[in-house]
Design a protein around this motif. Sequence first.
Motif, mmCIF file in Angstrom:
data_model
loop_
_atom_site.group_PDB
_atom_site.id
_atom_site.type_symbol
_atom_site.label_atom_id
_atom_site.label_comp_id
_atom_site.label_asym_id
_atom_site.label_seq_id
_atom_site.Cartn_x
_atom_site.Cartn_y
_atom_site.Cartn_z
ATOM 1 N N LYS A 2 0.822 -1.194 0.000
ATOM 2 C CA LYS A 2 0.000 0.000 0.000
ATOM 3 C C LYS A 2 0.869 1.262 0.000
ATOM 4 C CE LYS A 2 -4.366 1.197 2.137
ATOM 5 N NZ LYS A 2 -5.242 0.989 3.269
ATOM 6 N N THR A 3 1.956 1.231 0.750
ATOM 7 C CA THR A 3 2.870 2.379 0.813
ATOM 8 C C THR A 3 3.517 2.621 -0.548
ATOM 9 O OG1 THR A 3 3.335 1.849 3.122
ATOM 10 C CG2 THR A 3 4.868 3.319 2.014
ATOM 11 N N ARG A 4 3.880 1.550 -1.210
ATOM 12 C CA ARG A 4 4.504 1.666 -2.534
ATOM 13 C C ARG A 4 3.534 2.302 -3.532
ATOM 14 N NH1 ARG A 4 7.576 -3.388 -5.150
ATOM 15 N NH2 ARG A 4 9.493 -2.207 -5.139
ATOM 16 N N LEU A 5 2.282 1.919 -3.492
ATOM 17 C CA LEU A 5 1.267 2.479 -4.384
ATOM 18 C C LEU A 5 1.081 3.968 -4.117
ATOM 19 C CD1 LEU A 5 -0.864 2.055 -6.561
ATOM 20 C CD2 LEU A 5 -2.477 1.467 -4.751
ATOM 21 N N VAL A 6 1.044 4.352 -2.861
ATOM 22 C CA VAL A 6 0.898 5.762 -2.500
ATOM 23 C C VAL A 6 2.093 6.565 -3.007
ATOM 24 C CG1 VAL A 6 0.826 7.374 -0.558
ATOM 25 C CG2 VAL A 6 -0.596 5.334 -0.523
ATOM 26 N N LEU A 7 3.293 6.039 -2.855
ATOM 27 C CA LEU A 7 4.491 6.734 -3.335
ATOM 28 C C LEU A 7 4.473 6.900 -4.851
ATOM 29 C CD1 LEU A 7 7.265 5.195 -1.079
ATOM 30 C CD2 LEU A 7 6.292 7.489 -0.942
ATOM 31 N N ILE A 8 4.025 5.888 -5.558
ATOM 32 C CA ILE A 8 3.939 5.972 -7.018
ATOM 33 C C ILE A 8 2.909 7.032 -7.421
ATOM 34 C CG2 ILE A 8 3.206 4.726 -9.091
ATOM 35 C CD1 ILE A 8 4.497 2.221 -7.833
ATOM 36 N N LEU A 9 1.782 7.067 -6.749
ATOM 37 C CA LEU A 9 0.757 8.071 -7.053
ATOM 38 C C LEU A 9 1.260 9.487 -6.773
ATOM 39 C CD1 LEU A 9 -2.465 6.305 -5.727
ATOM 40 C CD2 LEU A 9 -1.833 6.751 -8.098
ATOM 41 N N ILE A 10 1.977 9.670 -5.695
ATOM 42 C CA ILE A 10 2.527 10.987 -5.355
ATOM 43 C C ILE A 10 3.551 11.411 -6.411
ATOM 44 C CG2 ILE A 10 3.974 12.236 -3.720
ATOM 45 C CD1 ILE A 10 2.552 10.672 -1.485
ATOM 46 N N ALA A 11 4.439 10.510 -6.792
ATOM 47 C CA ALA A 11 5.458 10.827 -7.795
ATOM 48 C C ALA A 11 4.815 11.188 -9.135
ATOM 49 C CB ALA A 11 6.407 9.644 -7.961
ATOM 50 N N THR A 12 3.794 10.447 -9.523
ATOM 51 C CA THR A 12 3.093 10.731 -10.776
ATOM 52 C C THR A 12 2.414 12.086 -10.722
ATOM 53 O OG1 THR A 12 2.731 8.364 -11.097
ATOM 54 C CG2 THR A 12 1.362 9.865 -12.377
ATOM 55 N N SER A 13 1.792 12.401 -9.602
ATOM 56 C CA SER A 13 1.128 13.693 -9.447
ATOM 57 C C SER A 13 2.119 14.851 -9.535
ATOM 58 C CB SER A 13 0.399 13.757 -8.101
ATOM 59 O OG SER A 13 -0.604 12.791 -8.037
ATOM 60 N N LEU A 14 3.280 14.682 -8.920
ATOM 61 C CA LEU A 14 4.302 15.729 -8.971
ATOM 62 C C LEU A 14 4.806 15.943 -10.393
ATOM 63 C CD1 LEU A 14 6.337 14.964 -5.734
ATOM 64 C CD2 LEU A 14 4.828 16.908 -6.145
ATOM 65 N N LEU A 15 4.992 14.869 -11.135
ATOM 66 C CA LEU A 15 5.443 15.000 -12.521
ATOM 67 C C LEU A 15 4.405 15.708 -13.384
ATOM 68 C CD1 LEU A 15 7.113 11.522 -13.103
ATOM 69 C CD2 LEU A 15 8.250 13.745 -12.971
ATOM 70 N N VAL A 16 3.144 15.394 -13.181
ATOM 71 C CA VAL A 16 2.074 16.043 -13.943
ATOM 72 C C VAL A 16 2.015 17.533 -13.599
ATOM 73 C CG1 VAL A 16 -0.425 16.175 -14.231
ATOM 74 C CG2 VAL A 16 0.722 13.971 -14.273
ATOM 75 N N MET A 17 2.123 17.869 -12.319
ATOM 76 C CA MET A 17 2.084 19.275 -11.914
ATOM 77 C C MET A 17 3.281 20.045 -12.444
ATOM 78 S SD MET A 17 0.530 19.505 -8.112
ATOM 79 C CE MET A 17 0.979 17.980 -7.354
ATOM 80 N N ALA A 18 4.445 19.418 -12.478
ATOM 81 C CA ALA A 18 5.642 20.082 -12.990
ATOM 82 C C ALA A 18 5.469 20.389 -14.475
ATOM 83 C CB ALA A 18 6.867 19.221 -12.752
#
Length: 44
Positions: A2-18
Motif C-alpha cells: 500500500k505504501t509503494r502504491l501511495v508513493l507511485i501516485l505521489i510521484a506521478t502527481s508531482l510529474l504532472v504538476m511540474a
Amino acid sequence: MKTRLVLILIATSLLVMAGTGCNTAHGFGKDVSNTGDAIQRNTP
C-alpha cells in the motif's frame, strides 16, 4: 504494498504538476512579450 502504491501516485502527481507549471510559465512569458510589443507600437 500500500505504501509503494501511495508513493507511485505521489510521484506521478508531482510529474504532472511540474509539466503544467512549465506550460503556464511559457504562456505567461508570451503574454508579457505581447504586452511589451503593444506598448512599443503605441509609443510615439
